[in-house]
Design a protein around this motif. Structure first.
Motif, mmCIF file in Angstrom:
data_model
loop_
_atom_site.group_PDB
_atom_site.id
_atom_site.type_symbol
_atom_site.label_atom_id
_atom_site.label_comp_id
_atom_site.label_asym_id
_atom_site.label_seq_id
_atom_site.Cartn_x
_atom_site.Cartn_y
_atom_site.Cartn_z
ATOM 1 N N ASP A 76 44.088 49.164 26.477
ATOM 2 C CA ASP A 76 43.579 50.008 25.157
ATOM 3 C C ASP A 76 42.638 51.028 25.740
ATOM 4 N N ASN A 77 41.910 50.758 26.790
ATOM 5 C CA ASN A 77 40.901 51.776 27.352
ATOM 6 C C ASN A 77 41.610 52.650 28.614
ATOM 7 N N GLY A 78 42.928 52.578 28.668
ATOM 8 C CA GLY A 78 43.595 53.464 29.709
ATOM 9 C C GLY A 78 43.316 52.783 31.068
ATOM 10 N N PHE A 79 42.858 51.701 31.171
ATOM 11 C CA PHE A 79 42.801 51.193 32.728
ATOM 12 C C PHE A 79 44.114 50.305 32.989
ATOM 13 N N THR A 80 43.951 50.188 34.438
ATOM 14 C CA THR A 80 45.066 49.421 34.959
ATOM 15 C C THR A 80 44.780 48.217 35.452
ATOM 16 N N PRO A 81 45.394 46.891 34.623
ATOM 17 C CA PRO A 81 45.074 45.603 34.679
ATOM 18 C C PRO A 81 45.424 44.942 36.151
ATOM 19 N N TYR A 82 44.595 44.544 36.866
ATOM 20 C CA TYR A 82 44.899 43.591 37.930
ATOM 21 C C TYR A 82 44.597 42.207 37.865
ATOM 22 N N VAL A 83 45.671 41.479 38.462
ATOM 23 C CA VAL A 83 45.224 39.878 38.480
ATOM 24 C C VAL A 83 45.012 39.443 39.800
ATOM 25 N N ALA A 84 43.869 38.844 40.275
ATOM 26 C CA ALA A 84 43.968 37.939 41.589
ATOM 27 C C ALA A 84 44.335 36.739 41.477
ATOM 28 N N VAL A 85 45.223 36.409 42.551
ATOM 29 C CA VAL A 85 45.877 34.901 42.281
ATOM 30 C C VAL A 85 45.941 34.307 43.425
ATOM 31 N N SER A 86 45.220 33.010 43.546
ATOM 32 C CA SER A 86 45.225 32.043 44.601
ATOM 33 C C SER A 86 46.529 31.547 44.894
ATOM 34 N N VAL A 87 47.220 31.632 46.011
ATOM 35 C CA VAL A 87 48.800 31.427 46.123
ATOM 36 C C VAL A 87 48.968 29.909 46.727
ATOM 37 N N ASP A 88 49.582 29.004 46.125
ATOM 38 C CA ASP A 88 50.027 27.797 46.564
ATOM 39 C C ASP A 88 51.513 27.662 46.145
ATOM 40 N N ASN A 89 52.153 26.511 46.455
ATOM 41 C CA ASN A 89 53.718 26.465 46.141
ATOM 42 C C ASN A 89 54.112 26.433 44.751
ATOM 43 N N THR A 90 52.995 26.609 43.860
ATOM 44 C CA THR A 90 53.434 26.477 42.455
ATOM 45 C C THR A 90 53.241 27.940 41.903
ATOM 46 N N VAL A 91 53.182 28.985 42.799
ATOM 47 C CA VAL A 91 52.893 30.343 42.389
ATOM 48 C C VAL A 91 54.255 31.097 43.132
ATOM 49 N N GLN A 92 55.111 31.626 42.099
ATOM 50 C CA GLN A 92 56.340 32.240 42.606
ATOM 51 C C GLN A 92 55.928 33.662 42.734
ATOM 52 N N VAL A 93 55.746 34.412 44.071
ATOM 53 C CA VAL A 93 55.530 35.721 44.388
ATOM 54 C C VAL A 93 56.037 36.157 45.853
ATOM 55 N N PRO A 94 56.182 37.354 45.997
ATOM 56 C CA PRO A 94 56.732 37.665 47.561
ATOM 57 C C PRO A 94 55.692 37.212 48.333
#
Length: 186
Positions: free
Chosen positions: A23-41
């Protein structure tokens, strides 16, 4: 007498901050703690953490659910399916100013894995990562609480891609423009 189990507030807060950012024109970022339940590159994971842009321009088919954040994104030109359990999100914030919220990593009790009726609960050892058995990525197991702090000015310039300047910074001066004049037209 047992009280009924309530849902976590984390997915609601994530959705609220995502909406605030957009709504305010900002770019939302998420920080994620990765383990084998997380599917990311995995090639982009550093110190068992990854920061992802979940803005409209960077994702497609974004779903901010109560159990998972799901979307498709391009990494190095290749489309990837991303699946993040809500319990693995450690922060959501605006890239431009660093405002947002940090969450403690859920390291005790059970982690729900799966979608819909196929959910299973896995026991979690507080001293290790949820499933991988690696040491926990946060200090939440030590009883420390994460706290949201505003970025100091020197960190804001680093976040914007500028090099750190140890001296005091002054706001940039506007470019010189001559005073506008009006012509009389008859």
């Amino acid at each position: 007498m047992n009280a009924p189990a309530t849902m976590s507030t984390r997915p609601y807060l994530i959705r609220a901050l995502y909406e605030w950012c957009t709504d305010n024109g900002f770019t939302p970022y998420v920080a994620v703690s990765v383990d084998n339940t997380v599917q990311v590159p995995r090639e982009y994971v550093k110190n068992n953490e990854i920061v992802l842009n979940i803005g409209f321009d960077a994702t497609s088919s974004l779903t901010l659910g109560n159990e998972f954040i799901e979307f498709k994104a391009r990494f190095g030109g290749a489309a990837r399916e991303i699946l993040i359990p809500i319990s693995r999100v450690i922060a959501i914030y605006a890239r431009e100013n660093g405002q947002g919220m940090a969450f403690p990593l859920e390291t005790s009790g059970e982690v729900n894995v799966g979608t819909g009726d196929g959910q299973i609960s896995l026991p979690v050892n507080p001293a290790t990562d949820a499933v991988s058995g690696l040491p926990a990525a946060s200090d939440a197991a030590d009883g420390k609480i994460m706290q949201l702090v505003e970025n100091p000015p020197e960190m804001q310039t680093i976040a914007k891609g500028k090099k750190e300047n140890p001296g005091p910074s002054e706001p940039p001066k506007p470019p010189f423009r001559p005073r506008p004049s009006l012509k009389r037209v008859k």
